[in-house]
Motif scaffolding. Structure first.
Motif, PDB file in Angstrom:
ATOM      1  N   ALA A  61       1.566  -1.495   0.037  1.00  0.00           N
ATOM      2  CA  ALA A  61       0.303  -0.286   0.114  1.00  0.00           C
ATOM      3  C   ALA A  61       0.722   0.802   0.047  1.00  0.00           C
ATOM      4  O   ALA A  61       0.323   2.073  -0.929  1.00  0.00           O
ATOM      5  N   GLY A  62       1.684   1.310   0.559  1.00  0.00           N
ATOM      6  CA  GLY A  62       3.351   2.366   0.745  1.00  0.00           C
ATOM      7  C   GLY A  62       4.120   2.867  -0.325  1.00  0.00           C
ATOM      8  O   GLY A  62       4.965   3.500  -1.100  1.00  0.00           O
ATOM      9  N   LEU A  63       3.439   1.857  -1.304  1.00  0.00           N
ATOM     10  CA  LEU A  63       4.666   1.476  -2.950  1.00  0.00           C
ATOM     11  C   LEU A  63       3.526   1.458  -3.876  1.00  0.00           C
ATOM     12  O   LEU A  63       3.640   2.717  -5.284  1.00  0.00           O
ATOM     13  N   VAL A  64       2.219   1.723  -3.967  1.00  0.00           N
ATOM     14  CA  VAL A  64       1.039   2.634  -5.216  1.00  0.00           C
ATOM     15  C   VAL A  64       1.037   3.155  -5.009  1.00  0.00           C
ATOM     16  O   VAL A  64       0.380   3.915  -3.829  1.00  0.00           O
ATOM     17  N   GLU A  65       0.853   3.989  -6.523  1.00  0.00           N
ATOM     18  CA  GLU A  65       0.755   4.697  -6.754  1.00  0.00           C
ATOM     19  C   GLU A  65      -1.360   5.077  -6.317  1.00  0.00           C
ATOM     20  O   GLU A  65      -1.244   4.485  -7.686  1.00  0.00           O
ATOM     21  N   GLN A  66      -1.688   6.170  -5.660  1.00  0.00           N
ATOM     22  CA  GLN A  66      -3.377   6.302  -6.053  1.00  0.00           C
ATOM     23  C   GLN A  66      -3.598   6.723  -7.157  1.00  0.00           C
ATOM     24  O   GLN A  66      -3.902   8.603  -7.042  1.00  0.00           O
ATOM     25  N   LEU A  67      -3.407   6.431  -8.218  1.00  0.00           N
ATOM     26  CA  LEU A  67      -3.630   8.099  -9.279  1.00  0.00           C
ATOM     27  C   LEU A  67      -5.151   6.688  -9.941  1.00  0.00           C
ATOM     28  O   LEU A  67      -5.373   7.386 -10.997  1.00  0.00           O
ATOM     29  N   ARG A  68      -4.776   6.006  -9.433  1.00  0.00           N
ATOM     30  CA  ARG A  68      -6.863   5.465 -10.276  1.00  0.00           C
ATOM     31  C   ARG A  68      -7.385   5.078  -8.769  1.00  0.00           C
ATOM     32  O   ARG A  68      -7.016   4.716  -7.634  1.00  0.00           O
ATOM     33  N   PRO A  69      -9.044   5.152  -8.816  1.00  0.00           N
ATOM     34  CA  PRO A  69      -9.347   4.325  -7.969  1.00  0.00           C
ATOM     35  C   PRO A  69      -9.045   3.118  -7.435  1.00  0.00           C
ATOM     36  O   PRO A  69      -8.473   2.486  -8.140  1.00  0.00           O
ATOM     37  N   VAL A  70      -9.094   2.614  -5.761  1.00  0.00           N
ATOM     38  CA  VAL A  70      -8.289   1.293  -4.903  1.00  0.00           C
ATOM     39  C   VAL A  70      -9.341   0.666  -5.642  1.00  0.00           C
ATOM     40  O   VAL A  70     -10.325   0.240  -5.687  1.00  0.00           O
ATOM     41  N   ASP A  71      -8.523  -0.815  -5.812  1.00  0.00           N
ATOM     42  CA  ASP A  71      -9.127  -2.097  -6.148  1.00  0.00           C
ATOM     43  C   ASP A  71      -9.399  -2.567  -4.997  1.00  0.00           C
ATOM     44  O   ASP A  71      -8.544  -2.637  -4.102  1.00  0.00           O
ATOM     45  N   GLU A  72     -10.477  -2.766  -4.506  1.00  0.00           N
ATOM     46  CA  GLU A  72     -11.574  -3.468  -3.134  1.00  0.00           C
ATOM     47  C   GLU A  72     -10.738  -4.675  -3.401  1.00  0.00           C
ATOM     48  O   GLU A  72     -10.576  -5.046  -1.941  1.00  0.00           O
ATOM     49  N   THR A  73     -10.004  -5.390  -4.332  1.00  0.00           N
ATOM     50  CA  THR A  73      -9.935  -6.159  -3.899  1.00  0.00           C
ATOM     51  C   THR A  73      -8.448  -7.156  -3.332  1.00  0.00           C
ATOM     52  O   THR A  73      -7.699  -7.417  -2.313  1.00  0.00           O
ATOM     53  N   LEU A  74      -7.905  -5.956  -3.220  1.00  0.00           N
ATOM     54  CA  LEU A  74      -6.043  -5.375  -3.079  1.00  0.00           C
ATOM     55  C   LEU A  74      -6.302  -6.052  -1.583  1.00  0.00           C
ATOM     56  O   LEU A  74      -5.476  -7.094  -1.801  1.00  0.00           O
ATOM     57  N   PRO A  75      -6.829  -4.933  -0.675  1.00  0.00           N
ATOM     58  CA  PRO A  75      -6.101  -5.603   0.585  1.00  0.00           C
ATOM     59  C   PRO A  75      -6.576  -7.505   1.189  1.00  0.00           C
ATOM     60  O   PRO A  75      -5.875  -8.052   2.019  1.00  0.00           O
ATOM     61  N   VAL A  76      -7.513  -7.931   0.794  1.00  0.00           N
ATOM     62  CA  VAL A  76      -7.718  -9.156   0.944  1.00  0.00           C
ATOM     63  C   VAL A  76      -7.376 -10.365   0.508  1.00  0.00           C
ATOM     64  O   VAL A  76      -6.363 -11.279   0.536  1.00  0.00           O
ATOM     65  N   VAL A  77      -6.123  -9.792  -1.558  1.00  0.00           N
ATOM     66  CA  VAL A  77      -5.578 -10.409  -1.879  1.00  0.00           C
ATOM     67  C   VAL A  77      -4.193 -10.249  -0.961  1.00  0.00           C
ATOM     68  O   VAL A  77      -3.367 -11.634  -0.790  1.00  0.00           O
ATOM     69  N   LEU A  78      -3.844  -9.239  -0.994  1.00  0.00           N
ATOM     70  CA  LEU A  78      -2.219  -9.083   0.601  1.00  0.00           C
ATOM     71  C   LEU A  78      -2.867  -9.682   1.986  1.00  0.00           C
ATOM     72  O   LEU A  78      -1.453  -9.738   2.019  1.00  0.00           O
TER      73      LEU A  78
END
Length: 501
Positions: free
Chosen positions: A222-239
């Protein structure tokens, strides 16, 4: 290495869901073979040898040498192999085969293998065996120990009926993350317990240059990804490894796919493996292809517009000409330009190198001019389907068919046709009948009109010359004219499809 399988050919399964379960397992078990550094064999009851088992699928590892250089699909179990697999089947537990020094049957290569029952909904439906080189089992690096630990957890899940997961949206997909691309192993809380060297390298490319083990992977990424577009809601679930999903993250020019594989025991989550893959170059090429495809569609769209403009100009010019002969020539030119525009219109709507030719023919039939006798009502009818035709052949074939239909209308029911005795108009038909046999297309354009003049061929007009040139030269085929049974004329085109031009 793609797994060799003939699961679909087995007669053992009466429940289609069992077959789907095994197909899903085999579709994704390259992951398991690579984590195990081992060959995997899937055995099912052998209908041709009751009481024994047959190899239905085989997967070799890409991370190490194979234990089976030869093809073993179709092999029937013998001796202790059958005994061990039946024990695993009956007990629904993983059985470890004795070592080579304890097995006296030299024909059974199962020494030291793990025999795993494949369970679905509480029932054993097959048996999986994992075959590892003896040296691999006795000596291993930290990477290999962690890989094999992950594989063992998956084998336990297979025996408990919790793997494969049919909800896994990435399982078996082409281009999915592979073990060698990078793997991060998480504990129950989502902290990094182990990261492979390639996994660390992928995160470095995203921008992480600090210690990784012991950190929450979710916080790191989360600290590496640039927030250039809406956050993918699946990201925390996957990580955090809570669900068998996949996602994609982007930072600058780097794009990484992530796939979570949760580990469970007795239904409780005990950790997860996250597969990572740097797909930056793949996505760049994909975007180039999309850009090229969009450019090609735009080109066809503009050509279609330009041709329609030319056709409109020709129609304007036609209205200003008093000569019937010149007017007829311009009308024919307008029709030919319009049918080419139809082809480009269809090509502009898709990306395939082939087009639905039925759509082109149906639109082309509507362009047929009113050249028949006013005493005749003509029905234009297509019977059968052309299917897909390559864009290379489409224009020539469409022009040829339109010319033939026009000739059938014009010469089969000429303007000087005598008026019938009644006031009713004569009912007439022009048929377009395609037939595909292998890589050849045979098309008959027939009418029930006046037929060909006796002792005279199809004529030598411009339309006939165009058709002959298109069929013989452009399409490499043959064309014949003949009398139709029941009256009228039949023209037969026979052309090869997919020729190299």
């Amino acid at each position: 290495m793609h797994p060799h399988s003939d699961i679909d050919a087995t007669e053992h399964f009466t429940d289609q869901r069992d077959l789907e379960w095994l197909s899903t397992l085999v579709g994704d078990w390259q992951l398991l073979a690579d984590l195990s550094f081992a060959d995997l064999l899937l055995w099912v009851p052998a209908t041709e040898a009751p009481g024994r088992f047959r190899v239905a699928a085989h997967c070799r590892p890409t991370t190490g040498a194979t234990a089976y250089p030869e093809d073993v699909v179709g092999l029937i179990s013998v001796g202790i192999e059958t005994e061990l697999m039946q024990r695993a089947w009956d007990s629904q537990e993983i059985i470890i085969a004795p070592g080579q020094d304890e097995i006296h049957d030299s024909s059974a290569p199962i020494a030291g293998a793990e025999v795993v029952p494949v369970v679905r909904e509480g029932r054993v439906i097959a048996v999986l065996t994992r075959h590892t080189e003896e040296l691999r089992r006795s000596v291993s690096s930290r990477l290999e120990r962690n890989y094999r630990a992950c594989a063992s957890m998956l084998l336990t899940m297979i025996a408990e009926g919790d793997y494969p997961n049919l909800d896994d949206d990435a399982a078996g997909h082409h281009g999915d993350s592979r073990v060698g691309d990078g793997i991060v192993v998480l504990n129950r809380e989502g902290r990094v317990r182990y990261a492979s060297p390639n996994g660390i390298s992928v995160l470095h490319r995203l921008g992480h240059d600090d210690e990784l083990e012991g950190r929450y992977l979710n916080e790191v990424v989360a600290g590496l990804v640039e927030q250039l577009r809406p956050v993918d809601e699946t990201l925390p679930v996957v990580l955090t490894g809570r669900a068998p999903w996949s996602t994609e993250v982007e930072s600058g020019s780097v794009i990484v796919t992530l796939r979570a594989i949760p580990f469970t025991r007795a239904g409780n989550r005990i950790g997860a493996a996250i597969l990572l893959r740097d797909v930056s170059e793949i996505r760049r090429r994909d975007r180039q292809l999309l850009s090229r495809d969009a450019m090609i569609r735009e080109m066809h769209h503009r050509v279609k517009n330009n041709l329609q403009t030319v056709a409109a100009l020709l129609r304007l010019q036609t209205r200003r000409i008093s000569s019937a002969e010149a007017k007829g020539a311009l009308e024919e030119a307008t029709r030919r330009v319009s049918i080419i525009a139809v082809v480009h219109d269809v090509l502009s709507q898709g990306l395939d190198s082939e087009v639905d030719f039925d759509e082109i023919v149906d639109k082309g039939l509507k362009l047929t001019p009113e050249l028949a006798s006013p005493h005749v009502e003509i029905t234009l009818q297509r019977t059968g389907s052309f299917g897909k035709i390559s864009s290379v052949d489409a224009t020539s074939l469409a022009l040829a068919l339109t010319e033939l239909v026009t000739n059938a209308v014009e010469h089969g029911f000429p303007l000087d046709l005598k008026k019938p005795a009644t006031d009713e108009r004569l009912q007439a038909t022009v048929w377009v009948e395609p037939e595909r046999v292998g890589n050849r297309l045979r098309v008959t354009v027939a009418d029930d009109g006046v037929g060909l003049p006796e002792e005279q061929g199809p004529g030598s007009g411009l339309g006939t010359q165009i058709v002959k040139t298109l069929v013989s030269t452009d399409l490499g085929g043959e064309i014949t004219w003949q009398a139709r049974k029941g009256g009228g004329t039949a023209v037969i085109i026979d052309v090869p499809l997919g020729r190299d031009r």
